[in-house]
Motif scaffolding. Structure first.
Motif, short mmCIF file in Angstrom:
data_model
loop_
_atom_site.label_atom_id
_atom_site.label_comp_id
_atom_site.label_asym_id
_atom_site.label_seq_id
_atom_site.Cartn_x
_atom_site.Cartn_y
_atom_site.Cartn_z
N LEU A 95 63.35 34.23 9.68
CA LEU A 95 63.31 35.04 10.91
C LEU A 95 63.73 34.18 12.10
N THR A 96 64.55 34.73 12.95
CA THR A 96 64.92 34.01 14.17
C THR A 96 63.78 34.18 15.20
N GLU A 97 63.81 33.38 16.24
CA GLU A 97 62.78 33.51 17.29
C GLU A 97 62.81 34.90 17.90
N GLU A 98 64.02 35.42 18.07
CA GLU A 98 64.17 36.77 18.65
C GLU A 98 63.52 37.81 17.75
N GLU A 99 63.76 37.67 16.43
CA GLU A 99 63.18 38.63 15.47
C GLU A 99 61.65 38.55 15.50
N VAL A 100 61.13 37.32 15.57
CA VAL A 100 59.66 37.16 15.62
C VAL A 100 59.11 37.83 16.88
N ARG A 101 59.82 37.65 18.00
CA ARG A 101 59.37 38.28 19.26
C ARG A 101 59.37 39.80 19.11
N ALA A 102 60.43 40.34 18.52
CA ALA A 102 60.53 41.79 18.35
C ALA A 102 59.42 42.30 17.43
N LEU A 103 59.12 41.53 16.39
CA LEU A 103 58.08 41.94 15.43
C LEU A 103 56.70 41.85 16.07
N ASP A 104 56.49 40.81 16.87
CA ASP A 104 55.21 40.67 17.59
C ASP A 104 54.98 41.88 18.48
N LEU A 105 56.07 42.24 19.14
CA LEU A 105 56.00 43.37 20.07
C LEU A 105 55.64 44.65 19.31
N ALA A 106 56.30 44.83 18.15
CA ALA A 106 56.06 46.04 17.36
C ALA A 106 54.67 46.04 16.75
N ALA A 107 54.21 44.87 16.32
CA ALA A 107 52.91 44.81 15.63
C ALA A 107 51.74 44.86 16.59
N ASN A 108 51.92 44.28 17.78
CA ASN A 108 50.78 44.12 18.70
C ASN A 108 51.00 44.71 20.08
N GLY A 109 52.18 45.15 20.36
CA GLY A 109 52.46 45.70 21.68
C GLY A 109 52.97 44.65 22.65
N THR A 110 52.63 43.38 22.43
CA THR A 110 53.13 42.30 23.31
C THR A 110 53.54 41.11 22.44
N PRO A 111 54.53 40.33 22.91
CA PRO A 111 54.88 39.14 22.15
C PRO A 111 53.72 38.16 22.14
N LEU A 112 53.64 37.35 21.06
CA LEU A 112 52.53 36.42 20.89
C LEU A 112 52.39 35.48 22.08
N GLU A 113 53.55 34.97 22.59
CA GLU A 113 53.46 33.99 23.67
C GLU A 113 52.87 34.60 24.94
N SER A 114 53.17 35.92 25.16
CA SER A 114 52.61 36.58 26.34
C SER A 114 51.09 36.66 26.22
N ARG A 115 50.64 36.94 24.97
CA ARG A 115 49.19 37.06 24.78
C ARG A 115 48.52 35.70 24.97
N ILE A 116 49.20 34.64 24.52
CA ILE A 116 48.64 33.29 24.69
C ILE A 116 48.54 32.98 26.18
N GLU A 117 49.63 33.31 26.92
CA GLU A 117 49.64 33.04 28.36
C GLU A 117 48.54 33.84 29.06
N GLU A 118 48.41 35.12 28.64
CA GLU A 118 47.36 35.96 29.25
C GLU A 118 45.99 35.37 28.99
N GLY A 119 45.80 34.94 27.73
CA GLY A 119 44.52 34.34 27.33
C GLY A 119 44.23 33.09 28.16
N ALA A 120 45.27 32.27 28.34
CA ALA A 120 45.11 31.03 29.11
C ALA A 120 44.78 31.35 30.56
N GLY A 121 45.43 32.42 31.08
CA GLY A 121 45.22 32.81 32.46
C GLY A 121 43.80 33.31 32.71
N SER A 122 43.27 34.07 31.72
CA SER A 122 41.94 34.64 31.91
C SER A 122 40.83 33.64 31.66
N ALA A 123 41.15 32.52 30.95
CA ALA A 123 40.09 31.56 30.59
C ALA A 123 39.61 30.77 31.80
#
Lengths: 185, 155
Positions: free
Chosen positions: A157-185
């Motif tokens: 899987l390319t990075e782009e494909e992983v991003r697209a799959l993250d989006l489809a599986a969870n609604g947001t890319p994994l890195e966005s969720r990590i950033e959000e998590g870091a921001g809220s901590a």
């Protein structure tokens, strides 16, 4: 004198076996649509039958990455299940096994495991190959009288494909969720 | 023979691919290898059939017949091993050939204006005019190169 000779021979033997160990690599040989591939044994975390994972597979609703239709949860991690036949453009088969890769968020549907093998080295892919295979394979190996492509584990899987799959599986890319998590901590 | 005449005469290997006879500069040809198994695996590069093992090295096999728009013949007898350039690197590749290859010398004449860039010139061999190909250009063009007769017939 004899003991010194024995010690020297032992040292030479140890060096030789170290050289051998450095040169050789253990690979898993597997087949998809009767095409054989090799993957470093160390890159495979687990091999499961598709039947045993049936209940754990979650269908993801997306068309962007057609080789991925499901995710599976293993040890608290989500793995994208890649159909190796679709990935390599091979005829459609009915995969029976899943390779869960180590250090990747990828599980790979394959037809069967042939065997384990020791290979003495991986030949670089000839420069004439200029397509996606440069990402798919880390090189070619000679096993018995066959030349077999050696899989690049992060090439499914390319990075782009992983991003697209993250989006489809969870609604947001994994890195966005990590950033959000870091921001809220 | 004058200095100029000496430098104009070069060696070429004439080969047969399908129904096409063509020539390559002899300086890029390494050897004519016997038929061996072509190992095929999934890939995404046009004009490559697979690889062969030659003298312990893995050598890509070019689908030169497709690149030339020629029918591949089942009467393939040898692999012509020739060198290609990839930037500063060089690599051997194998071309399936189905006829005897012959080494000849001659003067390279400029190609007809309508020939593709992979045709580097013409070689007069008796009554026959044979196209000399630039292997790098031929294999990287990825599109069929019609023989001169077909091109003329179309016009």
């Amino acid at each position: 004198m004899a003991s010194a000779a024995r010690e020297s021979a032992s040292r030479t033997g140890a060096k030789a076996s170290l050289r051998r160990a450095r040169r050789t690599q253990t690979v898993v040989l597997f087949a998809v649509a009767n095409q054989m591939f090799a993957i470093a044994a160390g890159a495979v975390q687990e091999i499961r039958s598709t039947d045993s994972l049936g209940g754990a597979a979650i269908e993801i609703d997306q068309i962007e990455v057609s080789k991925v239709r499901h995710t599976v949860q293993r040890g608290g991690r989500t793995y994208f299940v890649v159909n190796a036949g679709t990935h390599f453009g091979l005829p459609v088969t009915r995969p029976t096994l899943v390779l869960i890769l180590r250090h990747q968020r990828i599980a790979v549907l394959i037809d069967r495991i042939e065997r384990m093998a020791e290979i003495s080295g991986v030949h670089p892919l000839p420069l004439a190959f200029s397509g996606d295979e440069r990402r798919w394979y880390c090189g070619l190996a000679q096993v018995d009288d066959l030349v077999i492509p050696v899989i690049q584990p992060d090439g499914f899987l390319t990075e782009e494909e992983v991003r697209a799959l993250d989006l489809a599986a969870n609604g947001t890319p994994l890195e966005s969720r990590i950033e959000e998590g870091a921001g809220s901590a | 023979m004058t200095q100029t005449a000496q430098s104009a005469v070069s060696s070429f290997v004439i080969l047969q691919i399908g129904e096409r006879r063509l020539a390559l500069p002899a300086e890029i040809v390494a050897e004519l290898a016997p038929p061996v198994r072509v190992h095929a695996f999934p890939h995404d590069t046009p004009s490559i059939l697979g690889v062969i093992v030659r003298r312990g090295h893995i050598v890509p096999v070019y689908d030169a017949a497709s690149a030339l728009g020629a029918f591949a013949s089942s009467a393939q007898r040898f692999f012509l091993i020739a060198r290609r350039r990839f930037g500063k690197a060089r690599e051997f590749g194998a071309i399936p050939v189905n006829g005897d290859c012959e080494l000849t010398t001659g003067e390279l004449q400029p190609p007809a204006a309508d020939r593709p860039s992979c045709v580097s010139g013409m070689l007069q061999c008796g009554a026959e005019a044979i196209e000399v190909f630039d292997l790098d250009a031929l294999m990287s063009s990825g599109s069929a190169t019609e023989p001169p007769e077909s091109a003329e017939a179309r016009q």
